[in-house]
Design an enzyme around this catalytic site. Structure first.
Site, mmCIF file in Angstrom:
data_model
loop_
_atom_site.group_PDB
_atom_site.id
_atom_site.type_symbol
_atom_site.label_atom_id
_atom_site.label_comp_id
_atom_site.label_asym_id
_atom_site.label_seq_id
_atom_site.Cartn_x
_atom_site.Cartn_y
_atom_site.Cartn_z
ATOM 1 N N ASP A 225 0.866 -1.170 0.000
ATOM 2 C CA ASP A 225 0.000 0.000 0.000
ATOM 3 C C ASP A 225 0.904 1.220 0.000
ATOM 4 O OD1 ASP A 225 -2.212 1.651 0.064
ATOM 5 O OD2 ASP A 225 -3.178 0.595 1.720
ATOM 6 N N TRP A 226 0.361 2.352 -0.420
ATOM 7 C CA TRP A 226 1.185 3.531 -0.664
ATOM 8 C C TRP A 226 1.738 4.076 0.656
ATOM 9 C CZ3 TRP A 226 0.184 1.127 -4.623
ATOM 10 C CH2 TRP A 226 0.410 1.584 -5.912
#
Length: 833
Positions: A225-226
């Site tokens: 995930d970012w």
């Protein structure tokens, strides 16, 4: 170029260990790195799942907006969801996107989950089936899908750091199960979440290797995930393959140094690069961009995709609109109906459409999944269109929904420079000199364009008040900000970010507010400024809300309109600040003002339809007082037309609840979303959703699987084989009869129970479904395949799947709470562990 292991290894040999390591983090926020030596181009990624935004937050770059994921699961229609996946793939190709960051496979563990709208359901089997359908639809057209957020990422509170403590059986049987289904469907990427599980952050978790890569044979790319990668060596030694975003992740040069000094094995990096190259080859992004050679697919997903066709037509093509409109009706759930729906347009002279959500229907949830649709059809628009030339439509806005002031809308302000609707965006240097300027449509500007020397974002607008009194004006963002009206400073200060959650910093920053008096006919110049500083993002939002009317006035006005109409449609729902990424809800109420509105309208007209505009469960204390309750979810850009199709009988309300709805929050079995000392225990174990309700003393308002159509059904006979062998699927048949006066569709649901089990079990649990159609008086037989996985359990002692021999029960009906048919099944095979 083929994707054989030999070819991948040959390409790998062209790169130095340092070059290999550098391939494994992003080049930009949304792109992977290119490697000219291999003919490898950048891979472009985009958020989903309701639309494909692309690489920019810009309202001028539009995207087809589908109903929310919770609405797609409510269709219980995998063929339709697969078609919608194809539409998303066409949108991705139109925007040059290779990888869609969808579907979200986390579960509706608690009704308070702030991201319910982006997740499918409370049940692992239904989530897995609908998620797999979306994966197949997207990937059939050469766009890669991403199963996220692996795993147990089911709430938003402290989501960057929460450590979920979940038992091994529940983890295997409930939370990992939808991801296993996605892998079986051939998903090309899996996203590791921000959270930890049992003490280890997911980007370094052993669960990325086992069961994901080892047991399930996942041959694709595990992407973070970012911003979820916060360290180098432990994450690089794990099953994580790609750190996003770039180029300043903890991998990059740090990973190259770790490989050089031996703290991260070269073999680990080589495996990650192989996976990335295999994905690129599948996407046609490696070498000369040839499609994968026949038979080169190693994930069991079937044939490689066909070469990409030419760019699809622009967003909003008629066929896309028609499909999105059909999805609205298919997912809308008729929760209650006392003979009011469908409304007959021929018998109507006046229809009252009431509520702020009627005129500005909320079409999507808040957060990173948001897109800018080419248009949005409100419920009011849809009703007017359906009744044009037939009946008069009267609209009463009712009270403003509870919550903060909304962003400036282009119909309430003008650009002070051009005089056209919208706002003026300027970027200033440190001395206040203008670097660039442009007109934008509204006050929510998440990515104002950066230029060299940019220091300050300025948004100005000439307000045109239509209501006199005390207005609430605001500016959202972080850092030093100010807000002025006609040269008079209303607020100024330094507002540092309290979190580094990217959804808060870049998408939904909190606002600072000030009050001021405005008069009708006297325009006022509003100017908001925020300085750009490291770590604060650049999102800037300017908002304005008129004075709240007297609390008694809107319901009284609405009641008068309803009393003078042949039918009333009142639309209520949640706000962006109630259901949004980055926040869990603290209550399920729609607020006293909206509840009072529904009660007033229902008291004035017994033919009142309450339309509920939310992405997840809400309390409906007036549900027994209205003529009908129709759940619209967040219906996407065609919402108003699709709902009008249902309201006036042109289409069935096809939906069934993918999640149990409580009558009151206090009744729900699982309400804890807030960690204690950083930990969130899943103490309920296997008993999530309807499983928890079934061992609970209080019944819900509406069960998982509930939903009415425009006809009635009798469930007449359940046929089950007398015995089955462990490890094999079981086929059951259910005969139903259409006992109503209209053709319709019934979703026949099958549940399992194991009386006297040697291991802990739910009272019963969902195991499969099939939909049938029949005309009035006709019978239809639903053939339901119960997969072998529904009969197995995870044996913790043996760390293996086992199926108990002995007597089982198979139950069939129309919801988890209504299963009139029961039959025994004898299971033969190995005993339990």
């Amino acid at each position: 170029m083929g994707t054989s292991d030999e070819e991948i290894d040959r390409l790998l040999g062209k790169l130095t260990p340092r070059a290999r390591a550098l391939l494994l983090d992003g080049a930009t926020t949304w792109r992977t790195r290119a490697e000219p030596a291999l003919g490898l181009r950048e891979l472009v990624m985009s958020d989903g799942p309701a639309g494909v935004r692309g690489e920019a937050w810009d309202e001028r770059i539009t995207s087809v907006l589908l109903p929310s994921a919770s609405a797609l699961a409510a269709t219980w229609d995998e063929d339709l969801v697969e078609s919608l996946g194809g539409l998303l793939a066409a949108e991705a190709r139109r925007k040059g996107v290779d990888v869609l960051l969808a579907p979200t496979l986390n579960l509706h563990r608690s009704p308070l989950g702030g991201r319910h709208f982006e997740c499918f359901s409370e049940d692992p089997e239904l989530t897995g089936r609908i998620g797999a359908a979306l994966v197949r639809g997207v990937q059939a057209h050469g766009v890669a899908a991403t199963a996220k957020h692996y795993v147990a990422n089911d709430s938003e509170t402290d989501r960057l750091t929460v450590d979920v403590r979940v038992g091994e059986r529940a983890l295997r049987e409930v939370y990992l199960a939808p991801f296993e289904a996605a892998v079986a469907a051939g998903v090309r990427l899996v996203m590791a979440g921000y959270n930890a599980v049992d003490g280890t952050t997911m980007t370094a978790s052993p669960l990325l290797s086992d069961p994901l890569k080892d047991e399930w044979g996942f041959d694709g790319v595990v992407v973070s995930d970012w911003g979820a990668v916060r360290s180098t060596e432990d994450t690089a030694r794990s099953g994580l393959d790609l750190a996003m975003p770039g180029p300043d992740s903890p991998w990059g040069e740090a990973l190259a140094r770790a490989v050089a000094d031996g703290t991260v094995p070269e073999d680990a990096v080589d495996d990650k690069v192989r996976r990335l190259l295999r994905l690129a080859a599948w996407l046609g992004a490696l070498g000369e961009g040839e499609p994968p050679a026949s038979g080169a697919d190693r994930t069991g997903a079937g044939a490689p995709p066909a070469p990409r066709p030419p760019a699809p037509p622009p967003a909003g093509a008629p066929r896309d609109r028609a499909l999105a409109r059909r999805a609205v009706a298919a997912g809308s759930v008729l929760l209650a109906n006392r003979g009011v729906l469908p409304l007959d347009p021929g018998g109507l002279r006046t229809v009252a459409v009431i509520g702020a959500h009627a005129a500005r229907t909320r079409t999507q949830g808040g957060g990173s999944a948001g897109v800018f649709p080419p248009h949005e059809v409100s419920v009011l628009d849809g009703v007017r269109g359906a009744l044009r030339g037939r009946a008069r439509v009267v609209h009463v806005p009712g009270p403003r929904p509870d919550g903060p002031a909304p962003p400036l809308h282009h119909d309430a302000c003008t650009d002070p420079r051009s005089g056209l609707p919208g706002v003026l965006l300027r970027m200033l240097d440190a001395d206040g000199r203008e670097l660039y300027a442009e007109r934008r449509r509204g006050g929510r500007l998440l990515e104002p364009r950066l230029v060299p020397g940019a220091h300050t974002v300025e948004i100005s607008a000439r307000l045109r008040p239509r209501t006199a009194g005390r207005w609430t004006l605001g500016v959202a963002g972080f850092g030093r900000m100010s807000l002025a009206l006609d040269g008079r400073t209303l607020l100024a200060g330094d507002f540092p970010p309290p979190t580094d959650d990217p959804a808060v910093v870049h998408v939904n920053p909190p606002a600072q507010y000030a009050g001021t008096d405005l008069a009708v006919g006297q325009d006022a110049l509003l100017v908001a400024r925020r300085e750009l500083a490291p770590g604060t993002g650049r999102a800037t939002v300017v908002s304005a809300a008129p004075p709240a009317p007297d609390a008694a006035a809107p319901p009284a006005e609405a009641a008068r309109a309803a009393a003078g109409a042949d039918a009333a449609i009142v639309v209520v729902g949640t706000t962006e600040h109630g259901e949004c990424e980055g926040y869990d809800r603290t209550a399920l109420t729609l607020g006293a003002t909206q509840d009072a509105l529904v009660r007033a309208v229902a008291a004035a007209n017994p033919r009142t339809v309450a339309v509920v505009n939310s992405g997840g469960p809400v309390e409906l204390p007036w549900r027994d007082a209205v003529g009908a309750v129709l759940l619209a979810w967040f219906p996407g850009q065609e919402g108003g037309d699709g709902l009008a199709d249902v309201l006036f009988g042109r289409a069935e309300p096809g939906g069934r609840l993918p999640t149990t709805w409580p009558a009151a929050l206090a009744d729900a079995p699982v309400t804890r979303t807030r960690p204690a000392d950083g930990r969130l225990p899943y103490d309920e174990g296997l008993h999530v959703g309807h499983r928890g309700w079934l061992r609970h003393a209080r019944p819900p308002a509406y069960w998982f699987g509930h939903g009415l159509g425009y006809t009635t059904w009798a469930h007449e006979e359940l046929t089950v084989p007398p015995r089955a062998r462990a490890g094999e699927d079981v086929t059951v048949r259910v005969r139903v009869r259409n006992t109503g006066a209209r053709a319709g569709r019934e979703v026949v649901q099958v549940y399992l129970a194991r009386p006297g089990s040697a291991v802990e079990r739910p009272v019963r649990w969902f195991a499969g479904y099939a939909a049938v159609h029949a005309r009035p008086g006709e019978t239809a037989t639903a053939t339901v395949r119960v997969p072998a996985r529904a009969l197995r359990h995870w044996c913790v002692r043996e760390r293996a799947w086992r199926t108990e021999a002995g007597r089982w029960q198979v139950l069939a009906g129309r919801s988890a709470g209504e299963v009139p048919l029961v039959a025994d099944l004898e299971m033969v095979g190995p005993g339990s562990g």
